[in-house]
Each structure stands twice: as structure tokens, then as C-alpha cells.
Write a protein that holds these residues in place. Sequence first.
Motif, PDB file in Angstrom:
ATOM      1  N   CYS A 459       0.837  -1.108  -0.018  1.00  0.00           N
ATOM      2  CA  CYS A 459       0.178  -0.082   0.086  1.00  0.00           C
ATOM      3  C   CYS A 459       0.978   1.332  -0.062  1.00  0.00           C
ATOM      4  O   CYS A 459       0.537   2.274  -0.837  1.00  0.00           O
ATOM      5  N   VAL A 460       1.914   1.291   0.769  1.00  0.00           N
ATOM      6  CA  VAL A 460       2.869   2.369   1.058  1.00  0.00           C
ATOM      7  C   VAL A 460       3.400   2.613  -0.344  1.00  0.00           C
ATOM      8  O   VAL A 460       3.681   3.717  -0.964  1.00  0.00           O
ATOM      9  N   GLN A 461       3.859   1.626  -1.148  1.00  0.00           N
ATOM     10  CA  GLN A 461       4.675   1.701  -2.374  1.00  0.00           C
ATOM     11  C   GLN A 461       3.917   2.253  -3.342  1.00  0.00           C
ATOM     12  O   GLN A 461       4.146   2.864  -4.132  1.00  0.00           O
ATOM     13  N   MET A 462       2.560   1.393  -3.621  1.00  0.00           N
ATOM     14  CA  MET A 462       1.670   2.118  -4.607  1.00  0.00           C
ATOM     15  C   MET A 462       1.233   3.550  -4.245  1.00  0.00           C
ATOM     16  O   MET A 462       1.203   4.411  -5.369  1.00  0.00           O
ATOM     17  N   GLU A 463       1.016   3.954  -3.250  1.00  0.00           N
ATOM     18  CA  GLU A 463       0.850   5.371  -2.849  1.00  0.00           C
ATOM     19  C   GLU A 463       2.001   6.225  -3.217  1.00  0.00           C
ATOM     20  O   GLU A 463       2.037   7.275  -3.912  1.00  0.00           O
ATOM     21  N   ASN A 464       3.207   5.834  -2.883  1.00  0.00           N
ATOM     22  CA  ASN A 464       4.341   6.489  -3.091  1.00  0.00           C
ATOM     23  C   ASN A 464       4.663   6.697  -4.426  1.00  0.00           C
ATOM     24  O   ASN A 464       5.144   7.616  -5.232  1.00  0.00           O
ATOM     25  N   ASP A 465       4.403   5.432  -5.283  1.00  0.00           N
ATOM     26  CA  ASP A 465       4.655   5.526  -6.985  1.00  0.00           C
ATOM     27  C   ASP A 465       3.498   6.504  -7.435  1.00  0.00           C
ATOM     28  O   ASP A 465       4.075   7.249  -8.474  1.00  0.00           O
ATOM     29  N   SER A 466       2.517   6.451  -7.078  1.00  0.00           N
ATOM     30  CA  SER A 466       1.267   7.624  -7.422  1.00  0.00           C
ATOM     31  C   SER A 466       1.745   8.829  -7.168  1.00  0.00           C
ATOM     32  O   SER A 466       1.691   9.725  -8.098  1.00  0.00           O
ATOM     33  N   LEU A 467       2.370   9.266  -6.189  1.00  0.00           N
ATOM     34  CA  LEU A 467       2.801  10.390  -5.902  1.00  0.00           C
ATOM     35  C   LEU A 467       3.925  10.796  -6.785  1.00  0.00           C
ATOM     36  O   LEU A 467       4.007  12.127  -7.216  1.00  0.00           O
ATOM     37  N   ASN A 468       4.811  10.071  -7.007  1.00  0.00           N
ATOM     38  CA  ASN A 468       5.974  10.341  -7.793  1.00  0.00           C
ATOM     39  C   ASN A 468       5.676  10.363  -9.441  1.00  0.00           C
ATOM     40  O   ASN A 468       6.105  11.397 -10.201  1.00  0.00           O
ATOM     41  N   THR A 469       4.645   9.546  -9.768  1.00  0.00           N
ATOM     42  CA  THR A 469       4.272   9.870 -10.987  1.00  0.00           C
ATOM     43  C   THR A 469       3.558  11.131 -11.111  1.00  0.00           C
ATOM     44  O   THR A 469       3.664  11.877 -12.293  1.00  0.00           O
ATOM     45  N   GLY A 470       2.684  11.554 -10.303  1.00  0.00           N
ATOM     46  CA  GLY A 470       2.079  12.738 -10.555  1.00  0.00           C
ATOM     47  C   GLY A 470       3.039  14.046 -10.602  1.00  0.00           C
ATOM     48  O   GLY A 470       2.688  14.965 -11.079  1.00  0.00           O
ATOM     49  N   GLN A 471       4.192  13.843  -9.650  1.00  0.00           N
ATOM     50  CA  GLN A 471       5.119  14.857  -9.545  1.00  0.00           C
ATOM     51  C   GLN A 471       5.817  14.892 -10.861  1.00  0.00           C
ATOM     52  O   GLN A 471       6.127  15.944 -11.530  1.00  0.00           O
TER      53      GLN A 471
END
Length: 476
Positions: A459-471
Motif C-alpha cells: 500500500c505504501v509503495q503504491m501510494e508512493n509511486d502514485s505521488l512520484n508519477t504525479g510529480q
Amino acid sequence: MYKSEQLAASLRNLIENGYWKENEKLPSLRQQVETSGFSLITVMNAYQELEAQGLIYSLEKKGYFIKEKNIKENHPNNIVMNDNIKINSTVFKYLKSIQSDNIIPFGSAFPDSQLLYSAKLMQMLGQKTKDQSTYQQTPSLPPGHFELRKQIAQRYSMQGIVTDPSDIVITSGGLDALNLSLQVLTQPGDYILLQETTFYGAWQAAEHLGLKVISIPDHPEGFDLEAFKNAIEIYPIKVCWLMLNSQNPIGYTVSDELKYEIAKILHEKEIYLIEDDVYEELYFDQKKPLSMKYFDQQNRVLHCSSFSKTLGAVFRVGWVYAGPFTEHIQHLQLMQTLSVNPLIQSTLSEYLSHRHYEKHLKNLRKNLKRLKLQYFQFFKDHLPENCTIEYFPSGYFLWIILPKNMNSHVIYNQLILKKISIAPSSLFTRNRLSNQIRVNCSFEISENIQYALDQLIQCVQMENDSLNTGQDQSIV
């Protein structure tokens, strides 16, 4: 992004831009369904998310309202005055959500019951059930069973704190001791001081009693002495509620030298301290850390502790070293909780009179240290590099700081659907940061626990990837 998160972000933007005034009622759930086109469950999740973030609050049968903004005056060290606390409904909903037997309880405040079980204690309890004299209620009315108070007083004396059994009042757990102490020392509208990130029971008690809370920021050493001095100079603080040994939720223990400095200031300013010390026995080092009561010179420290974190919820018995306030606390008890189970008090008294408790504590500390290190290493190896894990040598909690823009309540919502609980930081702090989680590390790593740990990491990794993709997209 989930639909509920999308709606929550949209509503948050309106709130932060002043679309609604403070304490103004939001559209009802059904009105929001009609306006947004989202389902009722999506709207409900969005409102609950905003409530967890401290932007709105709910009133039973009335709806949701815009929360007043914390008054942040231009004082050094980020001292914050919180005079409109709304947390009870958030904590209630959270605790209800993790009550199921099939929930993997990383969010629990109690150690694994398997570690707390004492065969000798249960044997004594069984023997006591056959003794008719232990069913007499009178010896256990406030201030509590004399022999148990005598045993607790002896434990204080062994730590260099001269204590008489008459100083001790037995309570229905540590939280009961803390709440009774706060009721004795305060009136509605009084100012109390808390650490910025602290046990949610302190925030709940302040809300219930109508108190104004001054919070001082977290600090690498566990306590920001300069912010503490400034807060006392600026505000008429009447009582401090502090947890300085194995602090919940972060886990640090403040040095004895720093405790001495805090005690000097409290002495000079004639301010009372309620010391929450329910984790006092769960240290990993050879030497037990001192309590603030050790440095008390004017009977201004009410020291509160409990057996529930070392012997389990079955033995939910606490106490307060109340000194001159013992009689007042007893009066409150008679109107509220009346007394603590006499059978349990009698059993604990006998258990403490031998060396059984010390042997149990030694084994408990050993297991908690082993498990906490295992969890720490696992998180260190598997969490994204932009996560920080706070490890301190005591207790059974790890405090994990996620990337700044990640919301721990979102992680909680995702995991609870998988029957896994964690404790999001919105339970412990009234500030706007919501990117921390508390994880209970007292469970042996079985197949189920390993699955839950893997799901947390995912869950943390998926949210982190999502944030990085958005950035990345925003940069492009």
C-alpha cells in the motif's frame, strides 16, 4: 486516485479557500450525492476523510460542519493553541473499526496477549475465585485494596520515591487514573499543555472537559525545552499532561537530565503535572528510567500507571500517586466508576508480593525487544527510501514517517478493507501533517502477520509511486 479521495481533495480546496465559513454546515450526504453524482458511500468516505484531517466535524443527527482553524500565533517554536478540539468521534469510529476478532491488530494499543499471559497469575486468580472473602466489596472501595496499594507503594520506594499506601488510589486502568487527575486539577476553560503528537486520550479528555490546549512541537530529544519555556511564559498553563517514558505513539524516552530541567521549571512556575507512565516497565536497557515523580518537590506531580500493558486487559487495573489529592479523587470515583474488581485487586496483591511479576517483566521485555528489532529490520529493508522509521529501545511501537504528501489515513482505509489495522497520525495530533503511522510490533511473525506486513508495504509503495508519477507529470 479513489473517487472518495478525489471528492475529498475537491472539498478540501473549497474549505481552504474560504468557500464555507467556520462552523457553517456542509451540504448533507444526500445533497452532496445529488450535486457530485458520486454514490452515498463515496461521499460518506470523503466526509470521514476530511474529518480525520481535522477540517470538518460531525454532530449527531445534525450533519457535518466546517471546523474552526487552530489559532497559530506568531510565537517561536511553533507553539499552537487549540481551543476547539473535536476528536472524540474520530477516535470512536477508529476503535469501532478495529474491534473485529479477525483484524490483524497492528493498530492496537495493547501488546499481544500471548506475551502478557502469566500462568502463575491465572493460577492465583483461579484459587482466589474459591475464597469467599475475596468477594467482599468494601475493602476494594476507593482508594482500593490496601495490600495492593502497599505493594505499589513499596515499588515506588525501591525507586527512591518515599511513598505511603495512603498516597495511592486504585483506578479502573491507566486512562481512568489520568482522567480523574485532570478533572481534579482543572475547570472548563483552563489552559493545559500537551506534546504535539501524543496519546489520543489526552485530546479526548481536553475536549470532554472544555479545556484549551497549548501544544509544543515534537523534538529529536523527545521534548522541546525551549518551546516549553516559551509556552509557559505566554499562556497561563495550569496543568501539563506529559508522557516521557516510552512515549505513545513515537516511542522515545526523555533523558533523566532533561526531566530534571522540566521539573525545575514546573517547581518555579507552580504548575501541576499529570504524568502518563503506563509503559514505565517496558524499557530494554538494564536501568529503569526515572519518572518525573522522582524529581517532584512540591507534590505537584500526579503519577499515573497501569498493569494492563504488562498483564493484559483482563487485569485492567491502574493507579494514581495522588498525594494531597487522594480524597478528592476518591470522591470523583464514588460518583463515576465506584470501585475496581475486588477479586482482581486481591489477586494482583498476592502476585506482586512474590517475585512472579519481576520474572514476568524480564521475559516480556526480552520478547518485545526481539520482536521490535525484527519489525524494524523488515521495514528498513522493504519500505521506500523516502520513509523514516523511528526506533527507540523500549515499548512495542514503531513510528513510521511517510513521504510528506502521503496521507496515512488513506493507507489505513486501504488496509482496513483487507482486515489489517494501523494507527494513523490523525489520532494523535491536531496539526495538518498526516503522514505518519504507528505500528504495534508485539506479534510473532507468523504467516498471517507476514501477509499483513507485505500488504502494508504494498500500500505504501503504491501510494508512493502514485505521488512520484504525479510529480513527474507536473514537471512535464
